[in-house]
Write a protein that holds these residues in place. Structure first.
Motif, PDB file in Angstrom:
ATOM      1  N   GLU A 169      64.143 101.350  49.939  1.00  0.00           N
ATOM      2  CA  GLU A 169      65.042 101.805  48.876  1.00  0.00           C
ATOM      3  C   GLU A 169      65.297 100.692  47.870  1.00  0.00           C
ATOM      4  OE1 GLU A 169      69.642 103.493  48.406  1.00  0.00           O
ATOM      5  OE2 GLU A 169      68.836 102.856  50.346  1.00  0.00           O
ATOM      6  N   HIS A 170      65.392 101.066  46.605  1.00  0.00           N
ATOM      7  CA  HIS A 170      65.767 100.131  45.546  1.00  0.00           C
ATOM      8  C   HIS A 170      67.291 100.062  45.471  1.00  0.00           C
ATOM      9  CE1 HIS A 170      61.760  99.437  43.955  1.00  0.00           C
ATOM     10  NE2 HIS A 170      61.536 100.731  44.038  1.00  0.00           N
ATOM     11  N   VAL A 171      67.842  98.901  45.738  1.00  0.00           N
ATOM     12  CA  VAL A 171      69.289  98.712  45.728  1.00  0.00           C
ATOM     13  C   VAL A 171      69.670  97.922  44.479  1.00  0.00           C
ATOM     14  CG1 VAL A 171      71.265  97.719  46.937  1.00  0.00           C
ATOM     15  CG2 VAL A 171      69.399  98.765  48.238  1.00  0.00           C
ATOM     16  N   LEU A 172      70.638  98.430  43.742  1.00  0.00           N
ATOM     17  CA  LEU A 172      71.143  97.758  42.548  1.00  0.00           C
ATOM     18  C   LEU A 172      72.611  97.432  42.762  1.00  0.00           C
ATOM     19  CD1 LEU A 172      70.347  96.836  39.695  1.00  0.00           C
ATOM     20  CD2 LEU A 172      71.212  99.020  38.848  1.00  0.00           C
ATOM     21  N   PRO A 173      72.967  96.157  42.959  1.00  0.00           N
ATOM     22  CA  PRO A 173      74.362  95.797  43.233  1.00  0.00           C
ATOM     23  C   PRO A 173      75.286  96.209  42.089  1.00  0.00           C
ATOM     24  CG  PRO A 173      72.884  93.963  43.711  1.00  0.00           C
ATOM     25  CD  PRO A 173      72.063  94.988  42.998  1.00  0.00           C
ATOM     26  N   ASP A 174      76.526  96.547  42.422  1.00  0.00           N
ATOM     27  CA  ASP A 174      77.499  96.984  41.425  1.00  0.00           C
ATOM     28  C   ASP A 174      77.807  95.881  40.423  1.00  0.00           C
ATOM     29  OD1 ASP A 174      77.669  99.484  42.580  1.00  0.00           O
ATOM     30  OD2 ASP A 174      79.357  98.933  43.877  1.00  0.00           O
ATOM     31  N   ARG A 175      77.824  94.623  40.888  1.00  0.00           N
ATOM     32  CA  ARG A 175      78.203  93.510  40.011  1.00  0.00           C
ATOM     33  C   ARG A 175      77.017  92.909  39.272  1.00  0.00           C
ATOM     34  NH1 ARG A 175      81.603  89.394  43.566  1.00  0.00           N
ATOM     35  NH2 ARG A 175      81.767  88.419  41.498  1.00  0.00           N
ATOM     36  N   ASP A 195      73.888  92.438  36.594  1.00  0.00           N
ATOM     37  CA  ASP A 195      73.505  92.778  35.229  1.00  0.00           C
ATOM     38  C   ASP A 195      72.238  93.626  35.324  1.00  0.00           C
ATOM     39  OD1 ASP A 195      72.113  92.636  32.683  1.00  0.00           O
ATOM     40  OD2 ASP A 195      73.543  91.088  32.094  1.00  0.00           O
ATOM     41  N   ARG A 196      72.352  94.929  35.081  1.00  0.00           N
ATOM     42  CA  ARG A 196      71.273  95.855  35.386  1.00  0.00           C
ATOM     43  C   ARG A 196      69.970  95.520  34.662  1.00  0.00           C
ATOM     44  NH1 ARG A 196      72.749 100.832  37.679  1.00  0.00           N
ATOM     45  NH2 ARG A 196      74.945 100.911  38.275  1.00  0.00           N
ATOM     46  N   ALA A 197      70.042  95.223  33.394  1.00  0.00           N
ATOM     47  CA  ALA A 197      68.828  94.969  32.613  1.00  0.00           C
ATOM     48  C   ALA A 197      68.127  93.703  33.105  1.00  0.00           C
ATOM     49  CB  ALA A 197      69.168  94.866  31.132  1.00  0.00           C
ATOM     50  N   PRO A 210      61.878  90.316  38.132  1.00  0.00           N
ATOM     51  CA  PRO A 210      60.597  90.284  38.856  1.00  0.00           C
ATOM     52  C   PRO A 210      59.384  90.272  37.934  1.00  0.00           C
ATOM     53  CG  PRO A 210      62.103  91.869  39.848  1.00  0.00           C
ATOM     54  CD  PRO A 210      62.724  91.444  38.561  1.00  0.00           C
ATOM     55  N   ALA A 211      59.455  91.035  36.840  1.00  0.00           N
ATOM     56  CA  ALA A 211      58.340  91.055  35.889  1.00  0.00           C
ATOM     57  C   ALA A 211      58.186  89.699  35.203  1.00  0.00           C
ATOM     58  CB  ALA A 211      58.553  92.153  34.852  1.00  0.00           C
ATOM     59  N   LEU A 212      59.314  89.060  34.863  1.00  0.00           N
ATOM     60  CA  LEU A 212      59.262  87.757  34.220  1.00  0.00           C
ATOM     61  C   LEU A 212      58.665  86.705  35.153  1.00  0.00           C
ATOM     62  CD1 LEU A 212      59.995  86.126  31.685  1.00  0.00           C
ATOM     63  CD2 LEU A 212      62.213  85.641  32.732  1.00  0.00           C
ATOM     64  N   ALA A 213      58.875  86.868  36.454  1.00  0.00           N
ATOM     65  CA  ALA A 213      58.312  85.932  37.418  1.00  0.00           C
ATOM     66  C   ALA A 213      56.822  86.148  37.631  1.00  0.00           C
ATOM     67  CB  ALA A 213      59.050  86.043  38.754  1.00  0.00           C
ATOM     68  N   ALA A 219      71.692  87.145  37.451  1.00  0.00           N
ATOM     69  CA  ALA A 219      71.952  88.569  37.230  1.00  0.00           C
ATOM     70  C   ALA A 219      72.401  89.298  38.482  1.00  0.00           C
ATOM     71  CB  ALA A 219      70.697  89.242  36.679  1.00  0.00           C
ATOM     72  N   SER A 220      72.266  88.706  39.674  1.00  0.00           N
ATOM     73  CA  SER A 220      72.566  89.417  40.912  1.00  0.00           C
ATOM     74  C   SER A 220      74.047  89.581  41.170  1.00  0.00           C
ATOM     75  CB  SER A 220      71.923  88.696  42.101  1.00  0.00           C
ATOM     76  OG  SER A 220      70.520  88.750  42.019  1.00  0.00           O
ATOM     77  N   GLY A 221      74.887  88.713  40.597  1.00  0.00           N
ATOM     78  CA  GLY A 221      76.313  88.793  40.857  1.00  0.00           C
ATOM     79  C   GLY A 221      76.662  88.445  42.290  1.00  0.00           C
ATOM     80  N   ASN A 222      75.900  87.529  42.889  1.00  0.00           N
ATOM     81  CA  ASN A 222      76.083  87.142  44.281  1.00  0.00           C
ATOM     82  C   ASN A 222      76.117  85.622  44.344  1.00  0.00           C
ATOM     83  OD1 ASN A 222      74.760  86.154  46.923  1.00  0.00           O
ATOM     84  ND2 ASN A 222      75.304  88.261  47.435  1.00  0.00           N
ATOM     85  N   LYS A 223      77.044  85.066  45.115  1.00  0.00           N
ATOM     86  CA  LYS A 223      77.207  83.607  45.121  1.00  0.00           C
ATOM     87  C   LYS A 223      75.991  82.902  45.698  1.00  0.00           C
ATOM     88  CE  LYS A 223      79.768  83.535  49.515  1.00  0.00           C
ATOM     89  NZ  LYS A 223      81.029  83.118  50.177  1.00  0.00           N
ATOM     90  N   TYR A 224      75.374  83.496  46.721  1.00  0.00           N
ATOM     91  CA  TYR A 224      74.174  82.880  47.281  1.00  0.00           C
ATOM     92  C   TYR A 224      73.027  82.900  46.272  1.00  0.00           C
ATOM     93  CZ  TYR A 224      76.557  83.245  51.775  1.00  0.00           C
ATOM     94  OH  TYR A 224      77.455  83.145  52.797  1.00  0.00           O
ATOM     95  N   ALA A 225      72.871  84.037  45.598  1.00  0.00           N
ATOM     96  CA  ALA A 225      71.825  84.149  44.593  1.00  0.00           C
ATOM     97  C   ALA A 225      72.078  83.206  43.422  1.00  0.00           C
ATOM     98  CB  ALA A 225      71.743  85.593  44.096  1.00  0.00           C
TER      99      ALA A 225
END
Length: 318
Positions: free
Chosen positions: A65-71, A73-75, A81-84, A130-136
């Motif tokens: 499943e593709h998971v998109l975190p609420d926090r 930045d969607r774009a 991944p494409a930029l990488a 963009a992930s909105g996660n402290k580890y990321a």
């Protein structure tokens, strides 16, 4: 019309190589590390030595499943991944496989390749922010710091090669190469290869994606195909780094019967260096963040400057 057809055939060949070579390196890594560490892992997928396990892993990623975190930045989260991945495809267009086997011959091909390699690393930085996660976010900051530290010796050594060859064209550099380059450009080869590994976040320089400490760093929130693209970008980066090292320091397609078998020598050199990358992952422990910075600023940058000085002296005397 013929010119357009020729360019189309070349680009199709580059795209095919881009899709196949990273998968071969990934399969080589799985099997080589399995034997190095005496843990063979799954051997049932495929009749010979579990060769289809990588295909099974790819099918697994497609089904997740593709998971998109609420926090998030969607774009930016979706574009990272494409930029990488895509810059490595662009780089393969200008790396010569043989005397006449390349997509496009740019006069400033070396500068183009270095710029594209720097852009690809920004994919991890963007993913972490963009992930909105402290580890990321912490992994993204480490990626940015590592990029700044190791980009400098990489560019300095590449400048040394361009100075030695008298051109920025990659086919021109291969044409100017001679066996004695291994002597007076040897320091630069080691610095270039090491700095490239650090930019790819490959062990022992994988602190930004330390799974045991910050849970894959910039890629913590990624699942499914998006995460698979980051893995594919890593293997594509290995192919690009090894092919570029072979082009700049090992003569690229140069070898016996190079007009007929130049592509074979280039592939053999690329895969031999890829095996060295895998060997290092199975051999050396991960460096701490401070050790990473010390290696870049206290070791690689001085060595790159020494290589530049040596090249300047040889060019003046010669």
């Amino acid at each position: 019309m013929m010119a357009v057809l020729t360019i189309g055939i070349r680009l199709a060949a580059v795209l095919t190589g881009f899709l196949v070579l990273p998968l071969l390196v990934g399969q080589l890594e799985h099997k080589a590390m399995a034997h190095m560490q005496a843990r063979l892992g799954p051997m049932e997928a495929g009749r010979f030595h579990g060769w289809a396990q990588l295909v099974a892993d790819g099918v697994k990623f497609v089904q997740k499943e593709h998971v998109l975190p609420d926090r998030a930045d969607r774009a930016m989260f979706s574009l990272a991944p494409a930029l990488a991945l895509l810059p490595y495809l662009v780089i393969l267009v200008v790396i010569p496989l043989g005397p006449s086997l390349l997509g496009v011959d740019l006069d400033a091909g070396l500068l183009f390749v270095l710029a594209a390699m720097g852009v690809s690393v920004l994919g991890a930085v963007m993913a972490g922010w963009a992930s909105g996660n402290k580890y990321a976010q912490l992994g993204g900051m480490r990626s940015a710091a590592q990029l700044m530290a190791y980009e400098l010796p990489l560019v300095l050594v590449a400048g040394s090669v361009a100075m030695a060859a008298g051109t920025l064209s990659l086919p021109g550099i291969v044409a100017a190469w001679s066996l004695w380059w291994l002597g007076w450009q040897g320091i630069g080869a080691v610095v270039f290869f090491t700095a490239g590994l650090a930019e790819l976040h490959r062990p022992p320089f994988d602190m930004p994606v330390a799974d045991s400490e910050i849970i894959m760093g910039p890629y913590t929130e990624y699942t499914g195909l998006r995460f698979a693209f980051f893995l594919l970008a890593e293997y594509a980066g290995i192919v690009v780094l090894c092919a570029l090292t072979a082009t700049l320091f090992l003569g690229g397609w140069r070898g016996p019967y190079e007009q007929q078998l130049g592509w074979l020598w280039m592939l053999l050199k690329t895969f031999a260096l890829s095996f060295v990358v895998i060997w290092m992952r199975a051999t050396y422990p991960r460096l701490r963040a401070d050790q990473l910075q010390q290696l870049a600023w206290k070791v690689l940058v001085p060595l790159a400057l020494i290589q530049l000085a040596v090249t300047g002296v040889v060019r003046v005397v010669g």
